[in-house]
Design a protein around this motif. Structure first.
Motif, PDB file in Angstrom:
ATOM      1  N   TYR A  44       0.864  -1.165   0.000  1.00  0.00           N
ATOM      2  CA  TYR A  44       0.000   0.000   0.000  1.00  0.00           C
ATOM      3  C   TYR A  44       0.908   1.224   0.000  1.00  0.00           C
ATOM      4  CZ  TYR A  44      -3.351  -3.437   1.642  1.00  0.00           C
ATOM      5  OH  TYR A  44      -4.138  -4.554   1.757  1.00  0.00           O
ATOM      6  N   SER A  45       0.664   2.185  -0.891  1.00  0.00           N
ATOM      7  CA  SER A  45       1.515   3.364  -0.937  1.00  0.00           C
ATOM      8  C   SER A  45       0.703   4.602  -1.270  1.00  0.00           C
ATOM      9  CB  SER A  45       2.640   3.182  -1.948  1.00  0.00           C
ATOM     10  OG  SER A  45       2.121   2.926  -3.230  1.00  0.00           O
ATOM     11  N   PRO A  58       8.530  15.979  -1.265  1.00  0.00           N
ATOM     12  CA  PRO A  58       9.318  14.761  -1.468  1.00  0.00           C
ATOM     13  C   PRO A  58       8.931  13.610  -0.531  1.00  0.00           C
ATOM     14  CG  PRO A  58      10.561  16.281  -0.137  1.00  0.00           C
ATOM     15  CD  PRO A  58       9.275  16.985  -0.511  1.00  0.00           C
ATOM     16  N   PHE A  59       7.746  13.664   0.044  1.00  0.00           N
ATOM     17  CA  PHE A  59       7.350  12.693   1.050  1.00  0.00           C
ATOM     18  C   PHE A  59       6.382  11.661   0.495  1.00  0.00           C
ATOM     19  CE2 PHE A  59       8.194  16.718   3.189  1.00  0.00           C
ATOM     20  CZ  PHE A  59       9.277  16.329   3.959  1.00  0.00           C
TER      21      PHE A  59
END
Length: 66
Positions: free
Chosen positions: A46-47, A53-54
């Motif tokens: 899961y992303s 940039p996080f």
């Protein structure tokens, strides 16, 4: 230098098939929103991309049934 192979195919809006030299996977979701990936090696990922940039990603190993 090792040789790598990776190929990705969009089969429907928001659904991709990813192939590399060891496995294949199916990804559901958009590039900028949350995504769920299920791999033939037994991984569920899961992303979510966050602003700047996080990002956040968690991977879980499924029990493979023989």
């Amino acid at each position: 230098m090792p040789i790598t192979f990776r190929r990705s195919f969009r089969i429907l809006p928001g659904v991709r098939i990813n192939i590399n030299r060891r496995s294949w996977s199916v990804t559901f979701g958009s590039k900028n929103g949350p995504r769920y990936t299920r791999s033939s090696t037994g991984r569920d990922t899961y992303s979510v991309d966050l602003p700047g940039p996080f990002g956040f990603r968690t991977t879980r190993r499924r029990n493979r049934e023989d």
